[in-house]
Scaffold this motif. Sequence first.
Motif, short mmCIF file in Angstrom:
data_model
loop_
_atom_site.label_atom_id
_atom_site.label_comp_id
_atom_site.label_asym_id
_atom_site.label_seq_id
_atom_site.Cartn_x
_atom_site.Cartn_y
_atom_site.Cartn_z
N SER A 56 0.84 -1.21 0.00
CA SER A 56 0.00 0.00 0.00
C SER A 56 0.87 1.26 0.00
N ASP A 57 2.04 1.21 0.66
CA ASP A 57 2.95 2.35 0.66
C ASP A 57 3.51 2.59 -0.74
N ILE A 58 3.83 1.52 -1.44
CA ILE A 58 4.35 1.63 -2.81
C ILE A 58 3.28 2.25 -3.71
N GLN A 59 2.05 1.76 -3.59
CA GLN A 59 0.96 2.30 -4.40
C GLN A 59 0.73 3.78 -4.10
N GLU A 60 0.86 4.16 -2.84
CA GLU A 60 0.69 5.55 -2.45
C GLU A 60 1.77 6.43 -3.07
N ARG A 61 3.01 5.95 -3.10
CA ARG A 61 4.10 6.70 -3.72
C ARG A 61 3.89 6.85 -5.22
N ILE A 62 3.43 5.77 -5.88
CA ILE A 62 3.17 5.83 -7.31
C ILE A 62 2.09 6.86 -7.61
N LYS A 63 1.02 6.85 -6.82
CA LYS A 63 -0.08 7.81 -6.99
C LYS A 63 0.43 9.23 -6.78
N PHE A 64 1.29 9.43 -5.79
CA PHE A 64 1.84 10.75 -5.51
C PHE A 64 2.67 11.24 -6.70
N LYS A 65 3.47 10.35 -7.30
CA LYS A 65 4.27 10.71 -8.47
C LYS A 65 3.38 11.05 -9.66
N GLU A 66 2.34 10.24 -9.87
CA GLU A 66 1.42 10.50 -10.99
C GLU A 66 0.74 11.85 -10.83
N ASP A 67 0.30 12.16 -9.61
CA ASP A 67 -0.34 13.45 -9.36
C ASP A 67 0.65 14.59 -9.61
#
Length: 157
Positions: A56-67
């Motif tokens: 879930s932390d990895i997915q959160e970081r990916i979402k943050f980068k995409e944003d």
Amino acid sequence: MEKHHLLRRDPNWHPNGCNLCGQLGHQAANCPNGTINWRQIYGDEAFIMRQPIFYSDIQERIKFKEDGMLDLEARAQAYARAKAEELGLNWAEIAAKAEELRNKDPSEVIAKVAPAGDDSLPPGWAVATDPNGRQYYWHKKTQKVQWERPRDDTPIS
């Protein structure tokens, strides 16, 4: 206690003692009596427990980068639009042309921009492009370079 520790330890040592010297009160990483300075070899980072990384932390970081990338793209387009207006250019035309080029096959675009082939040049000449996109001509044997397109009667010196 793990088997590899038992094999290296003196059986008279306390089970909770240091694996290098057997004394209570410290671990092998901090052993003042041992022959190996583990901290010097591996550094303090090797002896610090790291927090686990969850999916879930990895997915959160990916979402943050995409944003962040979407925000960067929006700011870049706003800057380009402002520059176009400043220069008196029509932003709608520029955006339409960019979209048209984006949807084309890259080989078509490259074929339009690519320099002329060697068949239209006199024998021994080649065409190249400088970093600014300007074409120049050079003779392969003499390494002579010139900006003007060579003709069949161009002397080679």
